[in-house]
Design an enzyme around this catalytic site. Structure first.
Site, short mmCIF file in Angstrom:
data_model
loop_
_atom_site.label_atom_id
_atom_site.label_comp_id
_atom_site.label_asym_id
_atom_site.label_seq_id
_atom_site.Cartn_x
_atom_site.Cartn_y
_atom_site.Cartn_z
N ASP A 60 9.19 2.38 1.75
CA ASP A 60 8.04 3.12 2.22
C ASP A 60 7.86 2.79 3.70
O ASP A 60 7.35 1.72 4.05
CB ASP A 60 6.79 2.73 1.41
CG ASP A 60 5.53 3.44 1.89
OD1 ASP A 60 5.54 4.00 3.00
OD2 ASP A 60 4.52 3.41 1.15
N PHE A 83 0.86 -1.19 0.00
CA PHE A 83 0.00 0.00 0.00
C PHE A 83 0.89 1.23 0.00
O PHE A 83 1.74 1.38 0.86
CB PHE A 83 -0.94 0.03 1.21
CG PHE A 83 -1.85 1.23 1.18
CD1 PHE A 83 -3.00 1.22 0.38
CD2 PHE A 83 -1.55 2.38 1.89
CE1 PHE A 83 -3.83 2.34 0.32
CE2 PHE A 83 -2.38 3.50 1.83
CZ PHE A 83 -3.52 3.48 1.05
N LYS A 86 2.65 9.52 8.46
CA LYS A 86 1.85 9.14 9.64
C LYS A 86 2.32 9.72 11.00
O LYS A 86 1.79 10.72 11.43
CB LYS A 86 1.68 7.63 9.70
CG LYS A 86 0.77 7.15 8.56
CD LYS A 86 0.20 5.76 8.76
CE LYS A 86 -0.96 5.49 7.83
NZ LYS A 86 -0.61 4.93 6.53
C1 LIG Z 1 -0.88 5.21 5.11
C2 LIG Z 1 0.16 4.80 4.15
C3 LIG Z 1 0.44 5.56 3.00
C4 LIG Z 1 -0.40 6.74 2.59
O1 LIG Z 1 -0.30 7.80 3.50
P1 LIG Z 1 -1.35 9.01 3.39
O2 LIG Z 1 -0.84 9.98 4.42
O3 LIG Z 1 -2.70 8.46 3.71
O4 LIG Z 1 -1.26 9.54 2.02
C5 LIG Z 1 1.49 5.17 2.19
N1 LIG Z 1 2.24 4.10 2.49
C6 LIG Z 1 2.00 3.34 3.58
C7 LIG Z 1 2.88 2.18 3.86
C8 LIG Z 1 0.95 3.66 4.44
O5 LIG Z 1 0.69 2.89 5.49
#
Ligand SMILES: *Cc1c(COP(=O)(O)O)cnc(C)c1O
Length: 414
Positions: free
Chosen positions: A240, A155, A269
Site C-alpha cells: 500500500d 492504515f 493521494k
Molecule cells: C490515505 C491512505 C489510504 C486511504 O486513502 P483514501 O483516498 O482516503 O481512501 C489508504 N492507505 C494509506 C497508506 C493511506 O495513507
C-alpha cells in the site's frame, strides 16, 4: 502572523468570499460531522502556500495529507485539467480512454508491475487489491485461500473491508460485523509473520512506510524477509503506497529503497496532483486473475482524472521533483534532529524523504495549534507524532522558515 507578505498572486475574482466564521457556521450546519476539523478555511493555494478566508497566509507542511506533492495549483496540472475539461470529462469504461492508457503506461514503466486498474481513492485501490488477491489465490491454490495478513498500526482506508485490513481497532469499533479473513501482526517482526501464516493465508499487505500509524519505515531485512516468506508459501505481496508512494520518500515508489518487489501496488493521494484518482497495479500473472466483469468503477480513470494524473506524474518525473524531495527531505530531517537535541520531550525523529515524523513523549495537538497560529501547518498522527508531509517542491528556505516556527512552538512548552 505572516499576513500578506506579497508572495501570493491576487485572489481570483471568481472566488466569492465568505469569511472563516461564516464558512465554519455553514459547514457545521449542513456537512456531516465525521471530521475533527481545525478552525481554518483555506480559499487559495499556490506552491507551498495557503491563504485562508480571512487573508492569513500559511506555509503548508501538510499538503492536503500528502496529496499536493507538486504544491497547490501546479500550472501543468491546472492546464491539463482546463484543456481536458473543455474537451471531454467523462464517458465510462465502456470505452477506451487515451489519457487513462497513457497514465497506465507511465506507471508500468516506472514500477515493477505490468497492468493498472484505475479508481478514485486509496480505499478503493485497496479494495481492488483485496479482491484481486483473493481471486488469484482461490483460482491458483484453491477455495480455502482467502486470508490476508496486515500489520498493526497500519492504515488502509475507511470502507468496511479496508477498516478491517487496517490493524487499528479504533477504526473498526461500532461498525461490525466486519468482513472475515484478516489477521494482524506486529510491523517489522518477521517471526510474528512467519507464525501467522496458515492454511487460509493468501496475501500479505503492508505499507513500506506506515503513515497514519505514526511514520514508521519497514526495516530492510524485514521487507526482504517478507518477500522470501511470500515466495515460500505462494502468497501475494501487496504494498500500500497510497501515502508513501509517488516520490514522497525520495524515490518514485518507496519499495525501490529496499529492492524488494511486490506483486500488487496501490496508489492514490498524490496521483492526480490534487485531483481525486487511485490506482491498483499488479504483475501480469496476478492481473490475469481478473477477467472482464470481475471488477469495475464508473468514474475510475475517467478522462479528466487521468489527464490530471498524467500531467502530475510527468511533472513529478521530468522536473526533478523526486530528486528535490530526497535532497530537501534530508535537510529537513537534519534540522529536526537539531530540534531533538534541544528538546528532551522529542523521543525520536524518523521517516524517509519528505514523509517525516517527530515522536513526542507528550500529546502533539497543542503544537499543531501553536504552529498554525504562527503560520505553519503541520499534522499530528497517532496522537503524539508530529507528521511533516509538505509538497515535494519545497526549498531549503521553506524548511528554514518552518523550523523557525516549529522551534518557537516547541520552546513555548510550559
Ligand atoms: C490515505 C491512505 C489510504 C486511504 O486513502 P483514501 O483516498 O482516503 O481512501 C489508504 N492507505 C494509506 C497508506 C493511506 O495513507
Amino acid at each position: 502572523m505572516c499576513q500578506g507578505d506579497g508572495s501570493f498572486d491576487t485572489l481570483s475574482e471568481r472566488v466569492t468570499q465568505m469569511n472563516t466564521k461564516e464558512i465554519i457556521a455553514l459547514s457545521d450546519k449542513y456537512v456531516m460531522h465525521t471530521y475533527g476539523r481545525i478552525g481554518l478555511a483555506p480559499v487559495q493555494g499556490q506552491g507551498a502556500l495557503l491563504r485562508d478566508a480571512d487573508g492569513r497566509e500559511y506555509l503548508d507542511f501538510v499538503g492536503g495529507l500528502a496529496v499536493d506533492s507538486l504544491g497547490h495549483c501546479h500550472p501543468a496540472v491546472v492546464q491539463a485539467i482546463q484543456a481536458q475539461a473543455e474537451t471531454l470529462m467523462h464517458v465510462s469504461n465502456l470505452y477506451y480512454i487515451q489519457p487513462q492508457a497513457e497514465l497506465a503506461e507511465l506507471l508500468v514503466q516506472n514500477s515493477c508491475c505490468d497492468r493498472v486498474f484505475f479508481c478514485n481513492s486509496g480505499a478503493e485501490a485497496n479494495e481492488g487489491a483485496i479482491k484481486l488477491a483473493r481471486k488469484y489465490a482461490k483460482q491458483t491454490h484453491g477455495p480455502e485461500k482467502y486470508e490476508i495478513i496486515t500489520a498493526e498500526k497500519s492504515f488502509h482506508g475507511r470502507t468496511l473491508a479496508t477498516i478491517t485490513a487496517t490493524g487499528q481497532p479504533k477504526y473498526q469499533q461500532g461498525f461490525g460485523p466486519l468482513p472475515q479473513g484478516f489477521k494482524y501482526v506486529p510491523f517489522n517482526s518477521l517471526e510474528a509473520l512467519q507464525n501467522a501464516i496458515g492454511p487460509h493465508t493468501c496475501a500479505v499487505m503492508l505499507e513500506p512506510v506506515q503513515g497514519e500509524g505514526g511514520v514508521i519505515a519497514a526495516d530492510q531485512a524485514y521487507l526482504a524477509g517478507v518477500r522470501e516468506l511470500c515466495n515460500q508459501h505462494g502468497l501475494l505481496l501487496i504494498f500500500d503506497e497510497v501515502q508513501c508512494g509517488l516520490g514522497r520518500t525520495g524515490k518514485f515508489l518507496a519499495y525501490q529503497h529496499y529492492g524488494v518487489d511486490p506483486d500488487i501496488i496501490t496508489l492514490a493521494k498524490a496521483l492526480g496532483g490534487g485531483f481525486p484518482i487511485g490506482a491498483m497495479l499488479a504483475k501480469q500473472f496476478a492481473a490475469d486473475a481478473f477477467v472482464p466483469g470481475d471488477h469495475a468503477s464508473t468514474f475510475g480513470g475517467n478522462p479528466l482524472a487521468s489527464a490530471a494524473g498524467l500531467a502530475a506524474m510527468r511533472t513529478l518525473l521530468d522536473d526533478q521533483v523526486v530528486e528535490n524531495c530526497a535532497r530537501v527531505g534530508a535537510y529537513l530531517e537534519e534540522k529536526l534532529r537539531g530540534l531533538q537535541n534541544k528538546y528532551h520531550f522529542i523521543r525520536e525523529v524518523r521517516g524517509l524523504g519528505l514523509l517525516l515524523g517527530m515522536e513526542l513523549t507528550v500529546e502533539g495537538g497543542e503544537y499543531v495549534k501553536r504552529c498554525q497560529q504562527q503560520g505553519l501547518l503541520i499534522n499530528c498522527a497517532a496522537g503524539n507524532v508530529l507528521r511533516l508531509i509538505p509538497p515535494l517542491i519545497i526549498t531549503e528556505q521553506d524548511v528554514d522558515r518552518a523550523i523557525t516556527i516549529l522551534d518557537a512552538a516547541l520552546g513555548d512548552r510550559d
